[in-house]
Design a protein around this motif. Structure first.
Motif: not given
Lengths: 111, 115
Positions: A1-22
């Motif tokens: 069965e096809d599955q998709v999992t995203q992380s993190p569930e929630a992310l708080r950043l300050q303006e200008g703070e770079s990050s990545s979602l998986n």
């Protein structure tokens, strides 16, 4: 069965703070991986489609990349208006039309 | 391109009642999809039309759910004998269908609350 999992569930950043979602996926025969943005009370808004490992797409402060097992949505120098839920979805299987979505990452950018 | 339109935006109904939602896709889009989304989850596929033909339906979809697209333009989704577990956002999407992996364009949904 096809599955998709995203992380993190929630992310708080300050303006200008770079990050990545998986977005990790398990599918047989990936035909496309899609990223959508969803604001509260609204439908998902299309951002990118990626088709094969190694592919990258960019739009303003967002860049999406794809490997054989996962995709990343990189956000560079985010602004408060980038706050939203980001959804990843896969389309798999010959002739299949449905998208299988992950549960989303709720991104909040504080000014 | 006026976007995908869904009506009503909100619907409150009592358990056991029937409800019907309408979706008007982007004009000339021949593919139309229904999804359901609950709080904190991604959209879940319900069914798909190519023109007026319903080509795929989720195996998880109860027999109480039925969808039509009578002239290959607008579509309706009916839920009979609603249950509290049917409370969700019902999303409609369309795509041009020029390629099998054309991106979907979503409407803003109908939020159903079953009391």
């Amino acid at each position: 069965e096809d599955q998709v999992t995203q992380s993190p569930e929630a992310l708080r950043l300050q303006e200008g703070e770079s990050s990545s979602l998986n977005c990790s996926y398990t599918v047989s025969g990936l035909r496309g991986l899609f990223w959508y943005r969803q604001d509260p009370g609204k439908g998902p808004e299309f951002l990118f489609t990626l088709y094969s490992a190694g592919e990258e797409k960019e739009k303003e402060r967002l860049k999406a990349t794809l490997t054989k097992k996962e995709s990343f949505l990189h956000i560079t120098a985010p602004k408060p208006e980038d706050s939203a839920t980001y959804l990843c979805a896969v389309q798999a299987g010959r002739g299949a039309q449905k998208l299988v979505f992950g549960q989303g990452t709720r991104l909040t950018i504080n000014p | 391109d006026t976007g995908v339109s869904q009506n009503p935006r909100h619907k409150i109904t009592k358990r056991g009642q029937n409800v019907t939602f309408r979706c008007d896709p982007i004009s000339e889009h021949n593919r139309l999809y229904w999804y359901r989304q609950t709080l904190g989850q991604g959209p879940e596929f319900l069914t798909y039309f190519q023109n007026e033909a319903q080509l795929e339906k989720s195996r998880l979809l109860s027999d109480r759910f039925s969808a039509e697209r009578p002239k290959g333009s607008f579509s309706t989704l009916e839920i009979q004998r609603t249950e509290q577990g049917d409370s969700a956002m019902y999303l409609c999407a369309s795509s041009p269908g020029q390629t099998d992996n054309s991106p979907l364009h979503f409407g803003n949904g109908t939020r159903l609350t079953v009391t």
